[in-house]
Design an enzyme around this catalytic site. Structure first.
Site, PDB file in Angstrom:
ATOM      1  N   LYS A  29     -11.096  -4.847  -4.454  1.00  0.00           N
ATOM      2  CA  LYS A  29     -12.195  -4.190  -4.750  1.00  0.00           C
ATOM      3  C   LYS A  29     -11.645  -2.424  -5.134  1.00  0.00           C
ATOM      4  O   LYS A  29     -12.293  -1.951  -5.971  1.00  0.00           O
ATOM      5  CB  LYS A  29     -13.292  -3.930  -3.681  1.00  0.00           C
ATOM      6  CG  LYS A  29     -12.394  -3.292  -2.156  1.00  0.00           C
ATOM      7  CD  LYS A  29     -13.682  -3.546  -1.251  1.00  0.00           C
ATOM      8  CE  LYS A  29     -13.498  -3.500   0.267  1.00  0.00           C
ATOM      9  NZ  LYS A  29     -12.537  -3.842   0.753  1.00  0.00           N
ATOM     10  N   LYS A  49       0.850  -1.237  -0.008  1.00  0.00           N
ATOM     11  CA  LYS A  49      -0.113  -0.102   0.037  1.00  0.00           C
ATOM     12  C   LYS A  49       0.797   1.309  -0.063  1.00  0.00           C
ATOM     13  O   LYS A  49       0.411   2.343  -0.671  1.00  0.00           O
ATOM     14  CB  LYS A  49      -1.069  -0.027   1.350  1.00  0.00           C
ATOM     15  CG  LYS A  49      -2.224  -0.818   0.981  1.00  0.00           C
ATOM     16  CD  LYS A  49      -3.247  -0.782   1.953  1.00  0.00           C
ATOM     17  CE  LYS A  49      -4.418  -1.806   1.412  1.00  0.00           C
ATOM     18  NZ  LYS A  49      -5.427  -1.883   2.717  1.00  0.00           N
ATOM     19  N   LYS A  89      -3.877 -10.284  -6.763  1.00  0.00           N
ATOM     20  CA  LYS A  89      -4.996 -10.664  -6.086  1.00  0.00           C
ATOM     21  C   LYS A  89      -6.273  -9.681  -6.522  1.00  0.00           C
ATOM     22  O   LYS A  89      -6.087  -8.543  -6.989  1.00  0.00           O
ATOM     23  CB  LYS A  89      -4.996 -10.383  -4.428  1.00  0.00           C
ATOM     24  CG  LYS A  89      -5.948 -10.880  -3.364  1.00  0.00           C
ATOM     25  CD  LYS A  89      -5.782 -10.013  -1.883  1.00  0.00           C
ATOM     26  CE  LYS A  89      -6.423  -8.613  -2.005  1.00  0.00           C
ATOM     27  NZ  LYS A  89      -6.344  -7.959  -0.760  1.00  0.00           N
TER      28      LYS A  89
END
Ligand code: TYM
Length: 332
Positions: free
Chosen positions: A200, A115, A197
């Site tokens: 969303k 992130k 992965k």
């Protein structure tokens, strides 16, 4: 008897529409475990603060996520459904646990590294301390089991280490939780980039099957999904696209991977895509229909989280008081 029941806690961030990854990695297990455990299922709204959120969107997504929990069969009668920010003990315990967590423990978290790279203009302290809040979430409820997908395993390991460290200093305070990770579907991959992965927050919606997708959207996304070289239909490290489709077919039908592979001997990638699209459509349709209905009943949803707030606060406060007492904070 409720008191002898083992305890479960888990949560999902309301930072976007839920995907088939959430269903496979978490919600299916959440639903199945409800009869045998005392379950606390949370909307992890505080966790979303690590990335800038539009306030009105966050409010809507929080309520949508509750509606989706119920649509996925999470029963407000059997389980406690609540919003993380409605229970102040989460933030209160986080501070204390952060004093029992090493800087290097947080720095080596894969999700922190990923992130930080994805949001290099906003590497905030919250992003760094994120797994400590997750530890507080889990430990406050004295959870025995935490049903999660594969990507949260490292955070759970950290939770266990912090709990053990605290217990060692102050005698037994926290239960040491175990992860509960599905054998199939613990990591559903992106449809266009099957080595990544399914997430969303991915900007390319073709990578994702949302639980709100229409039948046509599902069919188109599966049709356009990336496959691999060769023609054989089997799970293999060098066949990430086919492995992902087989996994999706398995989680949508409950059929084992071995059975599915056998059924597809001599068939084509096109056959696999058609069957997988049909299976996902059948799997998701009742959830989507239920969601569309529940979503409109704002009163019902508000009552669920009000009720959940009371129950969750009661349990969490008990643990927080125990912790305050053990560490020497004066209580009146
Ligand atoms: P989050 O919101 O990213 O995901 C929620 C749950 O869904 C699983 N999941 C997946 N499983 C399989 N394949 C995928 N593609 C996929 N995408 C998501 C995740 O593994 C997770 O179980 N930090 C957590 C939320 C959280 C939490 C907690 C979880 C906060 N506090 C306490 C458990 C216990 C998170 O960001 O999950």
């Amino acid at each position: 008897m409720e008191n002898n029941q083992k305890i479960i806690l888990s949560g999902i961030q309301p930072s976007g529409n839920l995907t088939i990854g959430h269903l496979a990695g978490a919600l299916t297990n959440w639903q199945q475990l409800q009869d045998d455990y005392q379950c606390f299922y949370m909307i992890a709204d505080l966790h979303t603060m690590t990335i800038r959120q539009e306030p009105s969107v966050l409010r809507d997504k929080t309520m949508d996520t509750i509606a989706m929990y119920v649509a996925c069969g999470i029963s407000p009668e059997k389980s406690t459904l609540f919003v993380q920010s409605h229970v102040p003990a989460h933030s209160q315990l986080q501070w204390i646990l952060s004093c029992f967590t090493g800087y290097s423990e947080c720095a080596k978290m894969t999700q922190f590294k990923d992130k930080s790279q994805a949001h290099s203009d906003n590497i905030n302290v919250g992003l760094f301390a994120y797994p400590v809040l997750m530890a507080a979430d889990i430990l406050l409820y004295q959870a025995d089991l935490v049903p999660i997908g594969d990507d949260q395993k490292q955070h759970l390991e950290l939770t266990r280490n912090v709990a053990q460290r605290f217990n060692y200093h102050y005698s037994d305070t926290f239960k040491i939780p175990e992860p509960f990770i599905p054998k199939i579907g613990a990591r559903i991959m992106s449809l266009q980039e099957p080595t990544k992965k399914m997430s969303k927050s991915d900007e390319n919606e073709k990578n994702i099957i949302f639980l709100t997708d229409s039948d046509d959207q599902i069919r188109n996304k599966i049709k356009r999904s990336v496959t691999d070289s060769g023609t054989e239909i089997k799970c293999a490290d060098n066949k990430p696209g086919i492995t992902n489709l087989l996994t999706l077919l398995s989680v949508s039908t409950g059929n084992s991977l071995i059975n599915i592979e056998n059924n597809f001997i001599g068939k084509t990638y096109g056959d696999l895509k058609n069957t997988t699209a049909d299976a996902i459509i059948e799997f998701i349709k009742p959830i989507r229909n239920e969601y569309e209905k529940i979503k409109l009943d704002k009163n019902y949803l508000n009552n669920i989280i009000k009720d959940g707030m009371e129950k969750a606060n009661k349990t969490a406060f008990k643990t927080l008081c125990k912790v305050y007492k053990k560490i020497g904070l004066v209580q009146l």
